[in-house]
Write an enzyme that holds these catalytic residues in place. Structure first.
Site, PDB file in Angstrom:
ATOM      1  CG  ASN A   8      14.427  13.076  -8.110  1.00  0.00           C
ATOM      2  OD1 ASN A   8      14.799  13.632  -7.080  1.00  0.00           O
ATOM      3  ND2 ASN A   8      13.147  12.925  -8.417  1.00  0.00           N
ATOM      4  CD1 TRP A   9      20.286  10.483  -5.967  1.00  0.00           C
ATOM      5  CD2 TRP A   9      21.477  11.614  -4.444  1.00  0.00           C
ATOM      6  NE1 TRP A   9      21.615  10.278  -6.243  1.00  0.00           N
ATOM      7  CE2 TRP A   9      22.369  10.960  -5.330  1.00  0.00           C
ATOM      8  CE3 TRP A   9      22.005  12.380  -3.418  1.00  0.00           C
ATOM      9  CZ2 TRP A   9      23.756  11.053  -5.203  1.00  0.00           C
ATOM     10  CZ3 TRP A   9      23.377  12.486  -3.283  1.00  0.00           C
ATOM     11  CH2 TRP A   9      24.236  11.825  -4.160  1.00  0.00           C
ATOM     12  CE  LYS A  10      11.781   9.849  -7.120  1.00  0.00           C
ATOM     13  NZ  LYS A  10      10.620   8.978  -7.467  1.00  0.00           N
ATOM     14  CG  HIS A  93       9.122  14.413  -9.754  1.00  0.00           C
ATOM     15  ND1 HIS A  93       8.309  13.510  -9.087  1.00  0.00           N
ATOM     16  CD2 HIS A  93      10.107  13.673 -10.330  1.00  0.00           C
ATOM     17  CE1 HIS A  93       8.791  12.289  -9.258  1.00  0.00           C
ATOM     18  NE2 HIS A  93       9.876  12.357 -10.005  1.00  0.00           N
ATOM     19  CD  GLU A  95       7.941  11.091  -6.203  1.00  0.00           C
ATOM     20  OE1 GLU A  95       8.802  11.831  -5.686  1.00  0.00           O
ATOM     21  OE2 GLU A  95       8.168   9.919  -6.563  1.00  0.00           O
ATOM     22  CD  GLU A 163      10.592  11.344 -13.932  1.00  0.00           C
ATOM     23  OE1 GLU A 163      11.493  10.616 -13.516  1.00  0.00           O
ATOM     24  OE2 GLU A 163      10.007  12.166 -13.212  1.00  0.00           O
ATOM     25  N   GLY A 169       9.074   4.363  -9.995  1.00  0.00           N
ATOM     26  CA  GLY A 169       9.215   3.600  -8.766  1.00  0.00           C
ATOM     27  C   GLY A 169       8.358   2.350  -8.708  1.00  0.00           C
ATOM     28  CB  SER A 204      11.290   1.689 -13.592  1.00  0.00           C
ATOM     29  OG  SER A 204      10.331   1.879 -12.569  1.00  0.00           O
ATOM     30  N   GLY A 225      15.748   7.569 -10.874  1.00  0.00           N
ATOM     31  CA  GLY A 225      15.399   7.587  -9.463  1.00  0.00           C
ATOM     32  C   GLY A 225      16.265   6.639  -8.666  1.00  0.00           C
ATOM     33  N   GLY A 226      15.689   5.498  -8.287  1.00  0.00           N
ATOM     34  CA  GLY A 226      16.379   4.554  -7.400  1.00  0.00           C
ATOM     35  C   GLY A 226      17.754   4.111  -7.856  1.00  0.00           C
TER      36      GLY A 226
END
Length: 240
Positions: A8-10, A93, A95, A163, A169, A204, A225-226
């Site tokens: 997920n590149w957001k 998600h 967010e 999640e 994050g 994470s 994510g990151g």
């Protein structure tokens, strides 16, 4: 059940950066044994779909509305995602829930609509730190699944991504024991509801913890994510 490794590149990566990433990742794709899915930002979606043509890489979008078109400023059309060659839609998600106020009722409509188009919804669920500390995790996840899948078709594909909100994050990661316990609970809830679905872990995930986490009960892969923003780190995760 096949493993799924999703990134997920957001709100990261321009179309040019997306094309460059896909070009590099295709070179190492042969080492991946499971299915790989990337969720670029909507503006980079077409670039991603064009860049992966001819490869086994799947593409999805991070959010889509419940209708194909209309006066819905700022929304994404799942129908357009399908026309571009995308196959997945990320739904619910944390967010989207916390920042943009998405409700379980809206999420249920999105899941049903995405399935009706022949696309695969990836439904995100997860508890906050306060909810976990209050020992409400099971109840929270059960409610999110019952309401979020209220209109879903059990005969059509769906993926669930667990999640824990407190681990997204933040650098905090659920322990292998917590992951095993929670994924077993999610599997039990889905089974009682009549659903069979891969359950991904997100929160994470990095190359140094992926190997241990993938061994836990009912972990069918990861939503990353990151660590999915760099070819090397994601390739290491996707080959555990």
């Amino acid at each position: 059940m096949k493993k799924i490794f999703a990134g997920n590149w957001k709100l990261f990566k321009s179309p040019a950066e997306t094309r460059a990433f896909m070009s590099k990742f295709k070179e190492v794709m042969g080492s991946v044994t499971g299915e790989v899915v990337f969720f670029p930002s909507a503006i980079s979606l077409e670039a991603a779909c064009e860049a992966v043509k001819g490869s086994a890489i799947k593409i999805g979008v991070q959010n889509a509305y419940t209708q194909a078109s209309g006066a819905f400023t700022g929304e994404n059309s799942a129908q357009v995602v399908k026309e571009l060659g995308g196959q997945y839609i990320l739904i619910g998600h944390s967010e989207r829930r916390s920042i943009f106020g998405e409700t379980d009722a809206l999420i249920a409509d999105k899941v049903a609509y995405v399935q009706s188009l022949g696309l695969t919804p990836m439904l995100c669920i997860g508890e906050t730190l306060q909810e976990r500390e209050a020992t409400h995790t099971f109840r929270v996840l059960e409610t999110q699944l019952l309401l979020g899948l209220a209109k879903a078709d059990k005969a059509k594909p769906i993926v669930v991504a667990y999640e824990p909100v407190w681990a997204i994050g933040t650098g905090k990661v659920a322990t292998p024991e917590q992951v095993a316990e929670t994924h077993t609970d999610v599997h039990s809830i889905l089974t009682k509801m009549g659903f069979t679905a891969p359950i991904l872990y997100g929160g994470s995930v990095k190359p140094d913890n992926a190997g241990q986490l993938i061994k836990q009960a009912h972990v069918s892969g990861f939503l990353v994510g990151g660590a999915s923003l760099e070819v090397d780190s994601f390739q290491k995760i996707a080959t555990v």
